[in-house]
Design an enzyme around this catalytic site. Structure first.
Site, mmCIF file in Angstrom:
data_model
loop_
_atom_site.group_PDB
_atom_site.id
_atom_site.type_symbol
_atom_site.label_atom_id
_atom_site.label_comp_id
_atom_site.label_asym_id
_atom_site.label_seq_id
_atom_site.Cartn_x
_atom_site.Cartn_y
_atom_site.Cartn_z
ATOM 1 N N LYS A 21 -13.209 3.115 5.576
ATOM 2 C CA LYS A 21 -12.303 4.159 4.733
ATOM 3 C C LYS A 21 -11.738 3.471 2.868
ATOM 4 O O LYS A 21 -12.509 3.596 1.891
ATOM 5 C CB LYS A 21 -10.864 5.161 4.929
ATOM 6 C CG LYS A 21 -11.388 5.285 6.089
ATOM 7 C CD LYS A 21 -9.861 6.583 6.528
ATOM 8 C CE LYS A 21 -9.075 5.654 6.647
ATOM 9 N NZ LYS A 21 -9.273 4.639 8.085
ATOM 10 N N ARG A 134 -11.067 -9.345 9.484
ATOM 11 C CA ARG A 134 -10.593 -8.507 8.358
ATOM 12 C C ARG A 134 -9.157 -9.382 7.635
ATOM 13 O O ARG A 134 -9.067 -10.184 8.744
ATOM 14 C CB ARG A 134 -10.048 -7.474 8.828
ATOM 15 C CG ARG A 134 -10.185 -6.663 7.342
ATOM 16 C CD ARG A 134 -10.199 -4.972 7.340
ATOM 17 N NE ARG A 134 -8.328 -4.403 8.098
ATOM 18 C CZ ARG A 134 -8.444 -3.401 7.748
ATOM 19 N NH1 ARG A 134 -9.538 -2.362 7.377
ATOM 20 N NH2 ARG A 134 -7.305 -2.506 7.912
#
Ligand code: AMP
Length: 224
Positions: A21, A134
């Site tokens: 997103k 990440r």
């Protein structure tokens, strides 16, 4: 957002943590010319500032649970009242509960704004791999991934040279808690949108390049 502009759209990017997103929002805000509003980013700014809201939410966020509806609803109401959202807004990470979805629908209806919901579908194994790989720049917010999108120099932001960090909530036990919160509290919102929103779309968010996924979303929103 003020009332009366028919071209306004509230694009809700929907999907579990790690579905892309944030990456999509960053690409789309430039090409659609509407601001990216992320409740996660807003809350992290409060934590960083160590203000009253920050102190209230810090431990909750670190544990991977959702912060109270009242608080995020107030943040969003205030944020989408600012004039930069007059042409529309791109929502990332909100709404995450049925109560939030209800609040958003009310706010948008009052302003005559259409809701477009895009669900980014991604396989769970891929999500865990993505979240644990990440890295983020603490200065400019740029996201990297050790597997799919590493920085040019290991551990350092390409843009400003800052040392990259692992978000506190991207550690394995917290990832599990976030996915559990998604299943328990947020998936019902997806079912609700799928049933009730006339402009609900699903996009495969797993394998394609981010730019390709963004082009598909732009096509669906009708601005490609
Ligand atoms: P995100 O960056 O969107 O993954 O959000 C990080 C964390 O902020 C979440 O795990 C929650 O603790 C909190 N958060 C962000 N958005 C919301 C929301 N809409 N409702 C409740 N908690 C939220």
């Amino acid at each position: 957002m003020s009332a009366g502009n028919n071209s306004q759209v509230a694009l809700v990017l929907f999907g579990p943590p790690g579905s892309g997103k944030g990456t999509q929002a960053k690409i789309l805000q430039a090409s659609l010319g509407i601001p990216h509003v992320s409740t996660g980013d807003m809350l992290r700014e409060h934590v960083q500032a160590d203000d009253e809201i920050g102190r209230e939410v810090k431990a909750i966020m670190q544990s991977g649970r959702l912060v109270p509806d009242d608080l995020v609803n107030r943040l969003i109401e205030k944020r989408i009242s600012r004039p930069d959202t007059d042409g529309g807004v791109l929502l990332d990470g909100y709404p995450r509960t049925l109560e939030q979805a209800d609040k958003l629908t009310g706010l948008l209806r009052a302003r005559g704004v259409a809701e477009v919901v895009v669900h980014l579908r991604v396989d769970y194994n891929k999500i865990i791999a993505r979240l644990s790989g990440r890295r983020q720049c603490p200065k400019c917010g740029t996201l990297y991934n050790l597997a799919s999108n590493p920085p040019k120099t290991e551990g350092v932001c390409d843009r400003d040279g800052a040392r990259l960090i692992v978000r506190e909530d991207d550690r394995e036990p917290v990832i599990r808690q976030r996915l559990e919160a998604y299943e328990r509290q947020t998936r019902p919102v997806l079912d609700y949108f799928a049933r009730t929103c006339p402009r609900f779309y699903e996009v495969e968010g797993g394998d394609a390049a981010p730019e390709t996924i963004a082009a598909e979303i732009r096509r669906l929103v009708g601005k490609s």
